[in-house]
Design an enzyme around this catalytic site. Structure first.
Site, mmCIF file in Angstrom:
data_model
loop_
_atom_site.group_PDB
_atom_site.id
_atom_site.type_symbol
_atom_site.label_atom_id
_atom_site.label_comp_id
_atom_site.label_asym_id
_atom_site.label_seq_id
_atom_site.Cartn_x
_atom_site.Cartn_y
_atom_site.Cartn_z
ATOM 1 N N GLY A 1 -1.529 6.267 -8.624
ATOM 2 C CA GLY A 1 -1.613 6.023 -10.068
ATOM 3 C C GLY A 1 -2.432 4.765 -10.359
ATOM 4 N N ASP A 2 -2.271 3.749 -9.527
ATOM 5 C CA ASP A 2 -3.029 2.502 -9.714
ATOM 6 C C ASP A 2 -4.518 2.749 -9.439
ATOM 7 O OD1 ASP A 2 -0.517 1.383 -10.067
ATOM 8 O OD2 ASP A 2 -0.349 0.823 -7.953
#
Ligand code: ATP
Length: 308
Positions: free
Chosen positions: A251-252
């Site tokens: 997600g990052d």
């Protein structure tokens, strides 16, 4: 430049063990220690993309110095506000295919430090073309702290990746982020109902009035790609099957890909493809926040973005 914010960074320690024995001594050989926290994962991916990136947030004590050293070693520019508390350790014990985590809550921020950071941030934001805020807020900061930061961005676009009460506060505030990236679980938490990956249901969910005023919503769906809303357009992002090694931090990596693409003025389709490529590349590596860019184009060409 791209400014990344990590309000509660950590030294992430991983202890691989063949067997995790309780109530006795466990000896570890291959200890791995890295500067962590979601915002620093975003920063590392941006650096790999060759973006002009500056990392900021709050750090303190001996471990704060270690984070600075780690960033210096990888030639990442940083401008953190020093605090009196001690930056935290987050420990992951990897054993028998399982991951047991011990997460320190981190320092408690004083009122004076909170006020000093807002000033520090305001100055940094003036130099930024786009800003990303990632992760949880440390204790001592009010739950609307991201909203207070958003009010000091002078209209610069903000990509926000946080969850729970901090995100709810931002959604009810006047200063809106440019993009939010909830995953399906976070979206369900916001809307207080289960969400499937069905397009009709997702369109209805993203049309909820709580998202009014937010230009981009990108819902990341792990191995199922993503679903997005940009103004009044909806997109489904379909990704190919890949061999996954470690999806932590994907997600990052997606946030880094989206931020860089928006900064470069890419089309909607290319923004969404780049975000997903970076998430997938991260999932293909053992190290969180590291990607093998040689595989970028192959994955980019296999992703389909369809307006729905
Ligand atoms: P984290 O909190 O660990 O950073 P997240 O829940 O915010 O992750 P995900 O939706 O899991 O984010 O992943 C972001 C993107 O990374 C996905 O949209 C997808 O492009 C890619 N990705 C993640 N997991 C997988 C997987 N198992 N297979 C293929 N791609 C994946």
């Amino acid at each position: 430049m791209i400014l990344t914010i990590t309000m509660n960074p950590s030294i992430d320690i991983s202890y691989p063990l063949a067997e995790f024995k309780l109530d006795t001594v466990n000896r570890v050989r291959n200890v791995r220690k890295t500067a962590g926290g979601k915002g620093l994962n975003v920063t590392r991916i941006l650096k790999q993309l060759d973006a002009d990136v500056v990392a900021s947030g709050l750090i303190g004590g001996f471990l704060g110095e270690e984070i600075k050293k780690d960033l210096d070693q990888t030639k990442i520019a940083h401008d953190f506000l020093p605090i009196s508390g001690e930056t935290r350790n987050c420990i992951a014990v990897l054993h028998e295919g399982q991951q047991t985590e011990i997460l320190e809550s981190g320092p408690v921020i004083t009122k004076e430090e909170a006020a000093a950071f807002l000033e520090h941030f305001e100055q940094l934001a003036k130099r930024a073309s786009i800003i990303s805020f990632s992760g949880s807020l440390p204790e001592g900061l009010s739950v609307d702290f991201y909203s207070q930061m958003l009010q000091r961005c002078e209209g610069k676009p903000v990509v926000l990746d946080c969850s729970g009460e901090a995100l709810k506060e931002v959604l009810t505030g006047d200063a809106k982020p440019h993009l939010i990236k909830p995953n399906t679980e976070e979206l369900a938490g916001l809307l207080e109902k289960p969400i499937s990956t069905n397009a009709v249901e997702l369109k209805a969910a993203l049309s909820d009035s709580i998202f009014d005023g937010i230009e981009w919503i990108v819902v990341s769906m792990g191995g199922e790609g993503a679903f997005a809303k940009h103004f009044d357009k909806f997109y489904r992002v379909m990704i190919p099957k890949i061999a996954v090694v470690n999806p932590v931090g994907s997600g990052d990596a997606t946030v880094a890909g989206l931020t860089d693409a928006i900064e470069k003025g890419f089309s909607d389709e290319a923004i969404l493809k780049q975000g997903n490529v970076l998430g997938m590349l991260n999932a293909q590596e053992a190290t969180t926040g590291y990607v093998e860019l040689a595989n970028y184009q192959t994955l980019f060409d296999q992703i389909k973005v369809e307006e729905v």
